[in-house]
Design a protein around this motif. Structure first.
Motif, PDB file in Angstrom:
ATOM      1  N   ALA A  85     -54.746 -70.906 -19.373  1.00 21.92           N
ATOM      2  CA  ALA A  85     -54.693 -72.516 -19.968  1.00 21.92           C
ATOM      3  C   ALA A  85     -55.774 -72.496 -20.822  1.00 21.92           C
ATOM      4  N   LEU A  86     -57.082 -72.260 -20.698  1.00 19.42           N
ATOM      5  CA  LEU A  86     -58.260 -72.551 -21.570  1.00 19.42           C
ATOM      6  C   LEU A  86     -58.233 -71.813 -22.785  1.00 19.42           C
ATOM      7  N   LEU A  87     -57.578 -70.518 -22.638  1.00 18.20           N
ATOM      8  CA  LEU A  87     -57.291 -69.907 -23.962  1.00 18.20           C
ATOM      9  C   LEU A  87     -56.072 -70.469 -24.832  1.00 18.20           C
ATOM     10  N   GLY A  98     -58.533 -74.780 -32.267  1.00 15.77           N
ATOM     11  CA  GLY A  98     -58.924 -73.734 -33.527  1.00 15.77           C
ATOM     12  C   GLY A  98     -57.943 -74.122 -34.736  1.00 15.77           C
ATOM     13  N   CYS A  99     -56.755 -74.071 -34.187  1.00 13.97           N
ATOM     14  CA  CYS A  99     -55.500 -74.378 -35.296  1.00 13.97           C
ATOM     15  C   CYS A  99     -55.540 -75.591 -35.704  1.00 13.97           C
ATOM     16  N   MET A 152     -58.653 -75.795 -38.175  1.00  9.37           N
ATOM     17  CA  MET A 152     -58.367 -74.993 -39.493  1.00  9.37           C
ATOM     18  C   MET A 152     -57.425 -75.930 -40.413  1.00  9.37           C
ATOM     19  N   ILE A 153     -56.339 -76.610 -39.985  1.00  4.00           N
ATOM     20  CA  ILE A 153     -55.704 -77.609 -40.597  1.00  4.00           C
ATOM     21  C   ILE A 153     -56.552 -78.797 -41.228  1.00  4.00           C
ATOM     22  N   VAL A 154     -57.389 -79.284 -40.328  1.00  2.00           N
ATOM     23  CA  VAL A 154     -58.068 -80.519 -40.663  1.00  2.00           C
ATOM     24  C   VAL A 154     -59.188 -79.947 -41.863  1.00  2.00           C
TER      25      VAL A 154
END
Length: 77
Positions: A27-29, A36-37, A40-42
């Motif tokens: 769940a943490l990963l 992270g996704c 990266m989009i922001v």
């Protein structure tokens, strides 16, 4: 001397899903990869690429020729 046995409900509580460290790690990963996704989009939307100069025509926004080479930058002594 008889071996000590656990009550039936103690066995079930020991194997509950929230007591499994592998599930918490998964769940943490998963949460970290989603964060992270989103990051990266922001960052990609805030820092747009500078359009490259095109020489000539285009087909489907692809240049037909290479851009002219840039003049070399000379260092000032």
């Amino acid at each position: 001397m008889q071996p000590r046995t656990l009550p039936p409900h103690a066995d079930a509580s020991r194997s509950a899903w929230y007591r499994q460290p592998v599930l918490w790690l998964g769940a943490l990963l998963f949460t970290a990869s989603l964060a992270g996704c989103v990051l990266m989009i922001v960052l990609g939307s805030r820092h747009a690429d500078v359009p490259l100069p095109t020489a000539g025509g285009e087909i489907m926004k692809m240049p037909l020729a290479r851009p002219p080479p840039h003049a070399p930058v000379q260092a000032v002594p």
